[in-house]
Design a protein around this motif. Structure first.
Motif, PDB file in Angstrom:
ATOM      1  N   TYR A  48     -33.797 -34.954 -30.861  1.00 39.11           N
ATOM      2  CA  TYR A  48     -33.217 -36.246 -31.249  1.00 39.11           C
ATOM      3  C   TYR A  48     -32.478 -36.148 -32.578  1.00 39.11           C
ATOM      4  O   TYR A  48     -31.442 -36.786 -32.761  1.00 39.11           O
ATOM      5  CB  TYR A  48     -34.303 -37.324 -31.333  1.00 39.11           C
ATOM      6  N   LEU A  49     -33.006 -35.360 -33.475  1.00 40.07           N
ATOM      7  CA  LEU A  49     -32.358 -35.174 -34.775  1.00 40.07           C
ATOM      8  C   LEU A  49     -30.993 -34.490 -34.622  1.00 40.07           C
ATOM      9  O   LEU A  49     -30.010 -34.910 -35.240  1.00 40.07           O
ATOM     10  CB  LEU A  49     -33.274 -34.356 -35.689  1.00 40.07           C
ATOM     11  N   ILE A  50     -30.915 -33.494 -33.778  1.00 36.56           N
ATOM     12  CA  ILE A  50     -29.644 -32.811 -33.515  1.00 36.56           C
ATOM     13  C   ILE A  50     -28.669 -33.753 -32.826  1.00 36.56           C
ATOM     14  O   ILE A  50     -27.483 -33.796 -33.166  1.00 36.56           O
ATOM     15  CB  ILE A  50     -29.881 -31.522 -32.694  1.00 36.56           C
ATOM     16  N   LEU A  51     -29.152 -34.536 -31.876  1.00 40.10           N
ATOM     17  CA  LEU A  51     -28.300 -35.509 -31.189  1.00 40.10           C
ATOM     18  C   LEU A  51     -27.759 -36.544 -32.168  1.00 40.10           C
ATOM     19  O   LEU A  51     -26.575 -36.879 -32.140  1.00 40.10           O
ATOM     20  CB  LEU A  51     -29.072 -36.190 -30.059  1.00 40.10           C
ATOM     21  N   LEU A  52     -28.603 -37.025 -33.060  1.00 44.66           N
ATOM     22  CA  LEU A  52     -28.178 -37.988 -34.068  1.00 44.66           C
ATOM     23  C   LEU A  52     -27.135 -37.378 -35.008  1.00 44.66           C
ATOM     24  O   LEU A  52     -26.155 -38.042 -35.364  1.00 44.66           O
ATOM     25  CB  LEU A  52     -29.391 -38.498 -34.851  1.00 44.66           C
ATOM     26  N   ALA A  53     -27.325 -36.123 -35.387  1.00 42.20           N
ATOM     27  CA  ALA A  53     -26.356 -35.446 -36.251  1.00 42.20           C
ATOM     28  C   ALA A  53     -25.007 -35.289 -35.543  1.00 42.20           C
ATOM     29  O   ALA A  53     -23.952 -35.476 -36.155  1.00 42.20           O
ATOM     30  CB  ALA A  53     -26.893 -34.086 -36.681  1.00 42.20           C
ATOM     31  N   LEU A  54     -25.018 -34.951 -34.270  1.00 45.42           N
ATOM     32  CA  LEU A  54     -23.775 -34.812 -33.506  1.00 45.42           C
ATOM     33  C   LEU A  54     -23.046 -36.145 -33.371  1.00 45.42           C
ATOM     34  O   LEU A  54     -21.814 -36.204 -33.501  1.00 45.42           O
ATOM     35  CB  LEU A  54     -24.052 -34.228 -32.124  1.00 45.42           C
ATOM     36  N   ILE A  55     -23.782 -37.211 -33.132  1.00 44.90           N
ATOM     37  CA  ILE A  55     -23.162 -38.540 -33.037  1.00 44.90           C
ATOM     38  C   ILE A  55     -22.568 -38.940 -34.381  1.00 44.90           C
ATOM     39  O   ILE A  55     -21.455 -39.459 -34.449  1.00 44.90           O
ATOM     40  CB  ILE A  55     -24.181 -39.570 -32.526  1.00 44.90           C
ATOM     41  N   GLY A  56     -23.285 -38.673 -35.459  1.00 45.35           N
ATOM     42  CA  GLY A  56     -22.776 -38.974 -36.797  1.00 45.35           C
ATOM     43  C   GLY A  56     -21.510 -38.197 -37.112  1.00 45.35           C
ATOM     44  O   GLY A  56     -20.550 -38.739 -37.669  1.00 45.35           O
ATOM     45  N   TYR A  57     -21.493 -36.907 -36.748  1.00 44.16           N
ATOM     46  CA  TYR A  57     -20.305 -36.089 -36.988  1.00 44.16           C
ATOM     47  C   TYR A  57     -19.119 -36.582 -36.162  1.00 44.16           C
ATOM     48  O   TYR A  57     -17.980 -36.579 -36.627  1.00 44.16           O
ATOM     49  CB  TYR A  57     -20.590 -34.620 -36.670  1.00 44.16           C
ATOM     50  N   ALA A  58     -19.373 -37.030 -34.942  1.00 42.94           N
ATOM     51  CA  ALA A  58     -18.300 -37.523 -34.074  1.00 42.94           C
ATOM     52  C   ALA A  58     -17.730 -38.837 -34.588  1.00 42.94           C
ATOM     53  O   ALA A  58     -16.542 -39.110 -34.411  1.00 42.94           O
ATOM     54  CB  ALA A  58     -18.815 -37.697 -32.649  1.00 42.94           C
ATOM     55  N   LEU A  59     -18.541 -39.659 -35.248  1.00 43.23           N
ATOM     56  CA  LEU A  59     -18.066 -40.944 -35.764  1.00 43.23           C
ATOM     57  C   LEU A  59     -17.459 -40.852 -37.155  1.00 43.23           C
ATOM     58  O   LEU A  59     -16.731 -41.754 -37.578  1.00 43.23           O
ATOM     59  CB  LEU A  59     -19.225 -41.959 -35.776  1.00 43.23           C
ATOM     60  N   TRP A  60     -17.702 -39.781 -37.870  1.00 43.21           N
ATOM     61  CA  TRP A  60     -17.264 -39.621 -39.249  1.00 43.21           C
ATOM     62  C   TRP A  60     -15.754 -39.774 -39.431  1.00 43.21           C
ATOM     63  O   TRP A  60     -15.303 -40.508 -40.306  1.00 43.21           O
ATOM     64  CB  TRP A  60     -17.778 -38.286 -39.752  1.00 43.21           C
ATOM     65  N   PRO A  61     -14.884 -39.114 -38.643  1.00 46.61           N
ATOM     66  CA  PRO A  61     -13.444 -39.299 -38.854  1.00 46.61           C
ATOM     67  C   PRO A  61     -12.966 -40.712 -38.528  1.00 46.61           C
ATOM     68  O   PRO A  61     -11.990 -41.194 -39.110  1.00 46.61           O
ATOM     69  CB  PRO A  61     -12.783 -38.266 -37.943  1.00 46.61           C
ATOM     70  N   TYR A  62     -13.653 -41.394 -37.630  1.00 42.24           N
ATOM     71  CA  TYR A  62     -13.268 -42.775 -37.322  1.00 42.24           C
ATOM     72  C   TYR A  62     -13.542 -43.692 -38.514  1.00 42.24           C
ATOM     73  O   TYR A  62     -12.797 -44.646 -38.762  1.00 42.24           O
ATOM     74  CB  TYR A  62     -13.993 -43.281 -36.076  1.00 42.24           C
ATOM     75  N   TYR A  63     -14.570 -43.389 -39.278  1.00 41.17           N
ATOM     76  CA  TYR A  63     -14.829 -44.125 -40.514  1.00 41.17           C
ATOM     77  C   TYR A  63     -13.695 -43.864 -41.514  1.00 41.17           C
ATOM     78  O   TYR A  63     -13.264 -44.770 -42.219  1.00 41.17           O
ATOM     79  CB  TYR A  63     -16.184 -43.741 -41.111  1.00 41.17           C
ATOM     80  N   THR A  64     -13.197 -42.651 -41.555  1.00 46.32           N
ATOM     81  CA  THR A  64     -12.063 -42.329 -42.427  1.00 46.32           C
ATOM     82  C   THR A  64     -10.818 -43.088 -41.986  1.00 46.32           C
ATOM     83  O   THR A  64     -10.047 -43.550 -42.824  1.00 46.32           O
ATOM     84  CB  THR A  64     -11.800 -40.806 -42.420  1.00 46.32           C
TER      85      THR A  64
END
Length: 160
Positions: free
Chosen positions: A6-22
């Motif tokens: 779950y921690l790895i899945l959460l990290a992947l989701i966070g990384y995928a959303l990061w440029p959209y925040y930019t």
């Protein structure tokens, strides 16, 4: 073990959303009068380097390298030298701000330009590059390339 999954899945989701925040931050920076917020999101040396590559590849097509003593070779060298200094003077933070505002205004037709409304495509090219298309295909879209630079997503290329 399930916790690490779950921690790895959460990290992947966070990384995928990061440029959209930019992209969201970029939308706010475009509507500001000063360029201070935009400066954090732009890598000017990378934009200049990409434009220099385009100018030099265009010079190769128009003026072949050929004989080093020929007039064409001399013109090509001067064009590259003048092109570099002209690009350094032309590609500035106010130019980036104006280019983005014009592209968004043209794509949406809105008076205060909203980047989020003008995006036709935004997705990863690779794990450290993100491509944004402002406008529709066939309508003269502008492409922005974000790259992961020093732990931050920054604009590294603008293709109008």
């Amino acid at each position: 073990m399930r916790f690490f999954g779950y921690l790895i899945l959460l990290a992947l989701i966070g990384y995928a959303l990061w440029p959209y925040y930019t992209v969201y931050r970029l939308d706010a920076a475009i509507n500001q009068q000063d360029d201070s917020q935009l400066a954090e999101l732009v890598d000017l040396p990378a934009i200049r380097a990409n434009y220099k590559k385009r100018v030099s590849s265009g010079a190769d097509a128009i003026f072949p390298s050929g004989d080093p003593d020929s007039v064409m070779h001399w013109i090509r060298q001067n064009l590259e030298r003048l092109g570099d200094s002209a690009l350094d003077q032309a590609v500035t933070l106010p130019w980036v701000h104006e280019t983005l505002r014009d592209a968004v205004s043209q794509a949406t037709g809105q008076s205060p330009p909203y980047l989020l409304a003008s995006i036709g495509f935004a997705f990863f090219e690779s794990y450290q590059r993100f491509l944004i298309r402002i406008g529709d295909l066939g309508q003269g879209p502008t492409h922005l390339r974000l790259s992961l630079v020093d732990g931050h997503w920054k604009i590294t290329d603008i293709v109008p």
